[in-house]
Write an enzyme that holds these catalytic residues in place. Structure first.
Site, PDB file in Angstrom:
ATOM      1  N   ARG A 130      49.912  38.913  37.636  1.00 34.39           N
ATOM      2  CA  ARG A 130      48.933  39.532  37.096  1.00 34.39           C
ATOM      3  C   ARG A 130      48.147  38.676  36.536  1.00 34.39           C
ATOM      4  O   ARG A 130      48.674  37.428  36.083  1.00 34.39           O
ATOM      5  CB  ARG A 130      49.576  40.364  35.775  1.00 34.39           C
ATOM      6  CG  ARG A 130      48.684  41.188  35.096  1.00 34.39           C
ATOM      7  CD  ARG A 130      49.228  41.962  33.731  1.00 34.39           C
ATOM      8  NE  ARG A 130      48.132  42.457  32.923  1.00 34.39           N
ATOM      9  CZ  ARG A 130      48.331  42.641  31.483  1.00 34.39           C
ATOM     10  NH1 ARG A 130      49.547  42.464  31.032  1.00 34.39           N
ATOM     11  NH2 ARG A 130      47.421  43.323  31.010  1.00 34.39           N
ATOM     12  N   HIS A 131      46.899  38.935  36.180  1.00 36.65           N
ATOM     13  CA  HIS A 131      45.792  37.761  35.709  1.00 36.65           C
ATOM     14  C   HIS A 131      46.244  37.369  34.423  1.00 36.65           C
ATOM     15  O   HIS A 131      47.177  37.954  33.641  1.00 36.65           O
ATOM     16  CB  HIS A 131      44.752  38.363  35.604  1.00 36.65           C
ATOM     17  CG  HIS A 131      44.458  39.630  34.694  1.00 36.65           C
ATOM     18  ND1 HIS A 131      44.224  39.541  33.471  1.00 36.65           N
ATOM     19  CD2 HIS A 131      44.576  40.884  34.974  1.00 36.65           C
ATOM     20  CE1 HIS A 131      44.352  40.781  32.694  1.00 36.65           C
ATOM     21  NE2 HIS A 131      44.262  41.478  33.585  1.00 36.65           N
ATOM     22  N   GLY A 132      45.664  36.174  33.835  1.00 40.00           N
ATOM     23  CA  GLY A 132      45.918  35.764  32.514  1.00 40.00           C
ATOM     24  C   GLY A 132      45.176  36.624  31.490  1.00 40.00           C
ATOM     25  O   GLY A 132      44.608  37.683  31.799  1.00 40.00           O
ATOM     26  N   GLU A 133      45.369  36.102  30.087  1.00 44.10           N
ATOM     27  CA  GLU A 133      44.991  36.844  29.019  1.00 44.10           C
ATOM     28  C   GLU A 133      43.686  37.094  28.865  1.00 44.10           C
ATOM     29  O   GLU A 133      42.920  35.944  29.310  1.00 44.10           O
ATOM     30  CB  GLU A 133      45.764  36.498  27.909  1.00 44.10           C
ATOM     31  CG  GLU A 133      45.278  37.230  26.610  1.00 44.10           C
ATOM     32  CD  GLU A 133      45.923  36.787  25.404  1.00 44.10           C
ATOM     33  OE1 GLU A 133      47.013  37.157  24.964  1.00 44.10           O
ATOM     34  OE2 GLU A 133      45.191  35.910  24.743  1.00 44.10           O
ATOM     35  N   THR A 134      43.073  38.160  28.686  1.00 48.26           N
ATOM     36  CA  THR A 134      41.514  38.111  28.376  1.00 48.26           C
ATOM     37  C   THR A 134      41.266  38.499  26.868  1.00 48.26           C
ATOM     38  O   THR A 134      42.506  39.002  25.967  1.00 48.26           O
ATOM     39  CB  THR A 134      40.800  39.010  28.930  1.00 48.26           C
ATOM     40  OG1 THR A 134      41.165  40.413  28.600  1.00 48.26           O
ATOM     41  CG2 THR A 134      40.903  38.842  30.604  1.00 48.26           C
ATOM     42  N   ASP A 135      40.336  38.437  26.128  1.00 45.49           N
ATOM     43  CA  ASP A 135      40.171  38.710  24.809  1.00 45.49           C
ATOM     44  C   ASP A 135      40.249  40.207  24.747  1.00 45.49           C
ATOM     45  O   ASP A 135      40.772  40.799  23.665  1.00 45.49           O
ATOM     46  CB  ASP A 135      38.873  38.400  24.112  1.00 45.49           C
ATOM     47  CG  ASP A 135      38.687  36.919  23.843  1.00 45.49           C
ATOM     48  OD1 ASP A 135      39.795  36.502  23.565  1.00 45.49           O
ATOM     49  OD2 ASP A 135      37.424  36.491  23.644  1.00 45.49           O
ATOM     50  N   TYR A 136      39.893  41.037  25.577  1.00 44.94           N
ATOM     51  CA  TYR A 136      40.368  42.416  25.718  1.00 44.94           C
ATOM     52  C   TYR A 136      41.688  42.968  25.587  1.00 44.94           C
ATOM     53  O   TYR A 136      41.936  43.622  25.038  1.00 44.94           O
ATOM     54  CB  TYR A 136      39.712  43.097  26.863  1.00 44.94           C
ATOM     55  CG  TYR A 136      38.302  43.045  26.807  1.00 44.94           C
ATOM     56  CD1 TYR A 136      37.452  44.189  26.495  1.00 44.94           C
ATOM     57  CD2 TYR A 136      37.289  41.963  27.187  1.00 44.94           C
ATOM     58  CE1 TYR A 136      36.035  44.387  26.489  1.00 44.94           C
ATOM     59  CE2 TYR A 136      35.634  42.106  27.030  1.00 44.94           C
ATOM     60  CZ  TYR A 136      35.285  43.331  26.776  1.00 44.94           C
ATOM     61  OH  TYR A 136      33.925  43.520  26.661  1.00 44.94           O
ATOM     62  N   ARG A 160      38.446  38.017  36.441  1.00 45.65           N
ATOM     63  CA  ARG A 160      39.924  37.568  35.929  1.00 45.65           C
ATOM     64  C   ARG A 160      40.860  37.228  36.797  1.00 45.65           C
ATOM     65  O   ARG A 160      41.697  36.064  36.493  1.00 45.65           O
ATOM     66  CB  ARG A 160      40.375  38.444  34.659  1.00 45.65           C
ATOM     67  CG  ARG A 160      40.494  39.970  35.217  1.00 45.65           C
ATOM     68  CD  ARG A 160      40.895  40.524  33.852  1.00 45.65           C
ATOM     69  NE  ARG A 160      41.096  42.193  34.198  1.00 45.65           N
ATOM     70  CZ  ARG A 160      40.217  43.196  34.196  1.00 45.65           C
ATOM     71  NH1 ARG A 160      38.826  42.807  34.177  1.00 45.65           N
ATOM     72  NH2 ARG A 160      40.459  44.227  34.281  1.00 45.65           N
ATOM     73  N   GLU A 213      42.280  46.738  39.371  1.00 47.58           N
ATOM     74  CA  GLU A 213      42.849  47.745  38.527  1.00 47.58           C
ATOM     75  C   GLU A 213      42.605  49.177  38.748  1.00 47.58           C
ATOM     76  O   GLU A 213      41.420  49.467  38.967  1.00 47.58           O
ATOM     77  CB  GLU A 213      42.619  47.105  36.868  1.00 47.58           C
ATOM     78  CG  GLU A 213      43.142  48.042  35.720  1.00 47.58           C
ATOM     79  CD  GLU A 213      44.594  48.310  35.866  1.00 47.58           C
ATOM     80  OE1 GLU A 213      45.188  48.411  37.051  1.00 47.58           O
ATOM     81  OE2 GLU A 213      45.244  47.764  34.931  1.00 47.58           O
TER      82      GLU A 213
END
Length: 211
Positions: free
Chosen positions: A10-16, A61, A84
């Site tokens: 899974r992609h890394g963290e975003t602010d969302y 992302r 997604e």
């Protein structure tokens, strides 16, 4: 016939992600500082793996998550089939009471077997599965590409793992995930079966937790 190793992250963290905002396919967010640190930590742990190809979604992302591998010269392909799920009207929102109720009703409906039900203005789990299948078929058809790295998204990953393991999509919530988690799969060409060797593995992120 042989085997193929597929590393699915899974992609890394975003602010969302951090703020609990729904992204789906409609919000093309960048990784935040933590997400970039997660990407570097995963790279540090797995740069020794001789990946033949990197497969990512069309959302940046996933590109940013795998950029360290791409910078090594490993070829990559972007596929919208790995995007997604489209959450429709939910995208870009911080769920409130009404939205929480809508989301809970939707996921309970899926868990009860109504996986043809789509999000309002978006997709159903079955639609996501149907667009994932050609991508997976393509990856499996390239037997010389081994191992491969696939970067994608949380709900899409749950859907993917369910059908790869020949389970109903209603069981998808059994597949837990977190930002930059790893599922390592083995595919046996003779039997046509997948085996999960690592599930929701985040051992490579331990230094970030301890920092």
């Amino acid at each position: 016939m042989g085997h193929k190793s597929i590393y699915i992250i899974r992609h890394g963290e975003t602010d969302y992600n951090r703020r609990g905002v729904v992204q789906g396919s409609g919000v093309d967010a960048d990784l935040n500082d933590m997400g970039r640190a997660q990407a570097q930590a995963f790279f540090a742990a797995y740069q020794h793996v001789p990946f033949s190809k990197v497969y990512i979604s069309a959302l940046k992302r996933t590109l940013q998550t795998t950029q360290p591998f791409i910078d090594l010269g490993i070829p990559y392909e972007r596929h919208t089939g790995l995007n997604e799920i489209s959450w429709g009207i939910m995208e870009g929102k911080v769920p409130g009471n009404v939205d929480d109720e809508y989301y809970r009703d939707l996921t309970e409906s899926w868990a009860s077997g109504n996986t043809a039900r789509s999000t309002e203005g978006g997709e159903s789990p079955e639609q996501v599965r149907d667009r994932q299948k050609p991508v997976i078929d393509l990856i499996l058809s390239r037997q010389d590409e081994n191992p491969v790295l696939v970067a994608m998204h949380g709900r899409a990953m749950r859907i993917l793992l369910s059908w790869l393991m020949n389970e109903p999509l209603s069981q998808m919530d059994n597949y837990e995930h977190s930002n930059l988690c790893l599922y390592k799969l083995d595919y046996d060409y003779e039997t046509g079966q997948f085996t999960i060797e690592l599930a929701n593995n985040t051992a490579h992120l331990i230094s970030l937790v301890m920092a």
